[in-house]
Design an enzyme around this catalytic site. Structure first.
Site: not given
Ligand code: EPU
Length: 338
Positions: A161, A237, A333
């Protein structure tokens, strides 16, 4: 150029920010004339899809809305096509267009809000793919000097990012007029290893997915987890996923055996901020018009009428809480214009 222009419909947080001056640019040639109408000292903000932006109630400068629209493609090899798109093209429209042409490469990034010109600034990414993986070059016009620049992959310093365009000295310095991507016609290398994607494809009984199938899975997952900004204002995010030392992670793991993690560079560990926020009890919580989304704790939502100040104050409560519980400092972010 318009004055006292309400940007509510141009930012996905839905903040009723008033810009002192506003103009939409449809062709780079319009820029010099526009800039000649404002004082050199007037601050400038380049607006794309407004989907990663937190705007103040009043913006005292000139908002330049990048609306440069075109998509063209050139086949450069049997399996290689270069697609070049205007900075104002909606990102998801570009993804859909490329899939319609049979070009693979952007499918994991389906449904990411925003524009083509904004995409390289934070090296957008999802489900294991980032724009840097398909990026060839971008063209930009420097506002100050009106000079045209071409930035190649190595010039952009892409990171998680992150890019050179996020550095303080480069913020709102360049209007990104076009971005070129290297896509493929035959699809040997689809990235489907993310658990969510695998589960979705399995559910649909798809064993040999096409790029279209992967995009459909991504769209389905995003729709189920992320709020529609037309209903709940948000900017995806709100924080980055923090990267911590292995030592710090091992300490946390002793205390919280279920803590999820991903490997990061230099033997460090990336921890999902959504998990930290969720475990701290913030999911679904609300203070006035601002809340933590009930299905993805990493997303802060505007329930209607929230200001940037209120959103920032809410995010500070979350940051302080996560800091206290886990000793991790969350980094924003979203691009806050303060
Ligand atoms: N999780 C929880 N509770 C929640 C949310 C997440 O426990 O409320 C845990 C779960 O273990 C889950 C893990 O966090 O498996 C990861 O969650 P998720 O797959 O939803 O992805 P993220 O890490 O929260 C990142 C990016 C997203 C992107 C997704 C999919 C960042 C800051 N965010 O989210 O990007 O769509 O991975 O690749 O890196 C964005 O940048 O705006 C964005 C939405």
């Amino acid at each position: 150029m318009q004055t006292n222009y309400n940007l509510k419909s141009f930012n996905t947080f839905g903040i009723a920010a008033i810009a002192a001056h506003y103009a939409a640019i449809h062709h780079p040639d319009e820029l010099p004339q526009l800039l000649s109408q404002v004082d050199k000292a007037t601050p400038r903000l380049i607006l794309g899809g407004g989907s990663n932006l937190l705007l103040p109630d009043n913006y005292p400068g000139l908002v330049i809305h990048n609306c440069i629209q075109f998509i063209e493609s050139k086949e450069v090899a049997d399996n290689e096509v270069i697609v070049r798109a205007g900075g104002g093209v909606n990102w998801h429209q570009l993804v859909l267009w490329s899939l319609q042409q049979g070009y693979g490469g952007l499918e994991n990034m389906a449904l990411i809000p925003g524009t083509v010109g904004a995409a390289p600034i934070q090296n957008i990414g999802a489900y294991g793919r980032e724009i840097k993986d398909v990026f060839v070059e971008l063209e930009a016009q420097e506002l100050e000097t009106e000079a045209q620049h071409t930035f190649f992959l190595e010039d952009c310093q892409f990171g998680y990012r992150d890019s050179i365009f996020k550095q303080a000295a480069n913020r709102h310095r360049y209007l990104i007029t076009s971005v070129s991507f290297r896509l493929s016609r035959h699809h040997h290398s689809l990235y489907t290893h993310y658990g969510d994607i695998q589960e979705q494809l399995k559910k649909w009984g798809i064993h040999s997915p096409t790029p279209q199938d992967v995009a459909a899975a991504v769209i389905e997952i995003r729709r189920s987890k992320l709020p529609d900004w037309r209903i709940y204002g948000n900017a995806g995010s709100f924080f980055k996923n923090p990267v911590i030392s292995l030592e710090h992670f091992q300490k946390l793991q002793n205390q919280f055996p279920n803590i999820p993690s991903y490997p990061a560079d230099n033997h460090q560990v990336k921890v999902p901020a959504g998990w930290l926020i969720d475990q701290s009890g913030w999911k679904g919580q609300r203070r006035g018009a601002v809340g933590c989304y009930e299905r993805q704790a990493l997303v802060i939502v505007n329930h209607g009428g929230a200001t940037a100040k209120e959103i920032l104050a809410f995010s500070t409560l979350i940051r302080e809480d996560v800091q206290e519980k886990y000793g991790i400092e969350l980094e924003r972010e979203v691009n806050a214009i303060l």
